[in-house]
Design an enzyme around this catalytic site. Structure first.
Site, PDB file in Angstrom:
ATOM      1  N   THR A 226     -31.887   9.960  -4.343  1.00  0.00           N
ATOM      2  CA  THR A 226     -33.339   9.849  -4.269  1.00  0.00           C
ATOM      3  C   THR A 226     -33.793   8.432  -4.606  1.00  0.00           C
ATOM      4  O   THR A 226     -33.417   7.876  -5.638  1.00  0.00           O
ATOM      5  CB  THR A 226     -33.986  10.825  -5.273  1.00  0.00           C
ATOM      6  OG1 THR A 226     -33.502  12.146  -5.015  1.00  0.00           O
ATOM      7  CG2 THR A 226     -35.495  10.804  -5.179  1.00  0.00           C
ATOM      8  N   GLU A 227     -34.592   7.857  -3.714  1.00  0.00           N
ATOM      9  CA  GLU A 227     -35.166   6.515  -3.906  1.00  0.00           C
ATOM     10  C   GLU A 227     -34.104   5.437  -4.150  1.00  0.00           C
ATOM     11  O   GLU A 227     -34.359   4.424  -4.785  1.00  0.00           O
ATOM     12  CB  GLU A 227     -36.169   6.522  -5.061  1.00  0.00           C
ATOM     13  CG  GLU A 227     -37.241   7.600  -4.973  1.00  0.00           C
ATOM     14  CD  GLU A 227     -38.167   7.450  -3.775  1.00  0.00           C
ATOM     15  OE1 GLU A 227     -38.120   6.405  -3.118  1.00  0.00           O
ATOM     16  OE2 GLU A 227     -38.936   8.390  -3.495  1.00  0.00           O
TER      17      GLU A 227
END
Length: 453
Positions: free
Chosen positions: A145-146
């Site tokens: 994530t990210e």
């Protein structure tokens, strides 16, 4: 020889409705269906469908020489199934070409890797199974994530069996070194690390439509020339960006689709340049050095750290209180609670609480349903409070919680009984009214006859 690795991230969260304090304990539905459907359909129309159609055309045109990679979150897939199944079919058409690689990530687009390895592994496994079922590929490469990464997270990913991982080529990590080589994890060298070239990626993702930019307008020929002019020793140019860059962040009117369409031809006209997917980069290139990342990095904002999600006290409190429920969630078997748990973990909810409204303010405001970070925090905590009550009732730990669960069950049964009695009363009233209406015409005729006499 240089190879270009194009990777696109696809994600949309389930946004919450305005959930008031007085809803806690009374209303267990948290989501703004209208907003979620409207936003997804808008992005599907402006980005996903036209961009997928264009990529399919480009792949067929260049006959094996043009390749791209995607990671699509589990919550985005669920929204495609609900609101835009044609988008999912268009991704499956891309998968069928054999020129598109699908990566694994956390199912809920969460930051769980920062909290619990077991829960992190469960989410990644859940996502990888979904990818294999939908697209016929078992993911070999991981994207957190990210692009959140650290030596410790990379080691966890390596032990899960992935051969490579994507992250940010952050300046404070690389120093004088270039992101345009293949690196490895500092703790577990078996895991290869692909570093985003943020300068070239952001030229497309953020600066493309900016008429005040000194390089505007950016053409595919100019961009290919920039890559060609890089040091001959550099081997891979990792261009990582949100897929919404095409048609959403950069509107069709900026010429972004024309840029994408002509980029492969401009790159491939140079004989020493090609396209590769992440697993090919990891297999074909040699590692030049370990990437030492003792503290987590990400691809967000100037700092490339975690402050976009955990930079203030509100975010930290919400994050800690959410994951304080993990021990109970590991024992939970209620499907509704488990689904809400996934949706509540989306990093977007913490992003909406960000108070960094200076250089990156516009980015943080993108599709943000709240007027202020404080509203986002209060709304989230209200939802979390109700969720906690439900979880405590479903998975009580001690006698006090069991007693509360029993009381909650009694109250719920009472409410159901009251509702049922109210419905029966309403039916009786309706029936009485209908019977009364049937009698009225006869009574009127009787009264009319008496008047005539």
């Amino acid at each position: 020889m240089k190879t270009i690795c194009l990777y696109f991230q696809v994600h949309q969260p389930f946004r919450f409705r305005r959930y008031r304090f007085f809803d806690i304990g009374n209303d267990h539905y948290y989501f703004d269906d209208y907003t979620n459907e409207s936003i997804l359909n808008k992005i599907a129309k402006d980005c996903y469908l036209p961009a997928n159609e264009l990529l399919l055309k480009m792949i067929n045109k260049h006959k094996g020489k043009f390749k791209v990679a995607f990671s699509i979150t589990g919550v985005a897939i669920e929204q495609f199934k609900l609101y835009a199944p044609e988008v999912l079919e268009s991704f499956r058409a891309l998968a069928a070409t054999g020129q598109v690689e699908f990566l694994a990530e956390t199912y809920a687009h969460s930051l769980v890797a920062l909290k619990d390895e077991e829960a992190f592994k469960d989410q990644v496994t859940m996502h990888a199974k979904m990818v294999e079922e939908l697209f016929g590929q078992k993911p070999k490469v991981f994207r957190n994530t990210e692009l959140v990464y650290s030596d410790k997270i990379g080691d966890m990913v390596a032990r899960m069996g992935f051969k490579a991982m994507l992250t940010e080529g952050a300046k404070h990590v690389l120093g004088w070194k270039s992101p345009n080589f293949l690196y490895c994890n500092a703790l577990n060298p078996r895991l290869k690390i692909l570093l985003k070239n943020f300068k070239l990626s952001d030229d497309i993702a953020f600066r493309f439509g900016n008429k005040d930019w000194s390089e505007w307008p950016l053409t595919s020929a100019k961009f290919a020339k920039w890559i060609k002019q890089l040091d001959k020793k550099e081997e891979v140019i990792n261009l990582f960006m949100d897929y919404e860059t095409f048609g959403e962040h950069q509107s069709k009117e900026t010429g972004i689709f024309d840029f994408l369409e002509h980029l492969p031809a401009e790159i491939l006209k140079y004989k020493d340049m090609s396209f590769s997917v992440p697993s090919e980069v990891a297999s074909e290139l040699q590692v030049v050095a370990p990437a030492n990342v003792p503290n987590p990095i990400s691809w967000a904002d100037e700092e490339r750290d975690l402050t976009a999600w955990l930079g203030n006290e509100m975010q930290q409190e919400a994050f800690d209180k959410l994951y304080s429920l993990l021990p109970k969630m590991k024992r939970c078997t209620d499907s509704k609670l488990m689904k809400d748990w996934n949706y509540m973990q989306c990093s977007d909810h913490f992003y909406y609480m960000c108070t960094k409204f200076f250089s990156d303010g516009d980015v943080h405001a993108y599709f943000n349903p709240y007027e202020t970070p404080y509203e986002a925090f209060i709304n989230y905590m209200n939802v979390l409070s109700d969720f906690t009550l439900r979880l405590n009732a479903a998975v009580p730990f001690n006698s006090e919680e069991k007693e509360l669960a029993n009381l909650a069950g009694i109250l719920e049964e009472r409410d159901i009984k009251i509702k049922k009695l109210e419905e029966e009363l309403q039916k009786l009233r309706s029936r009485k009214k209908r019977n009364s209406n049937k009698k009225n015409p006869t009574q009127k005729r009787t009264r009319a006859k008496k008047v005539e006499e």
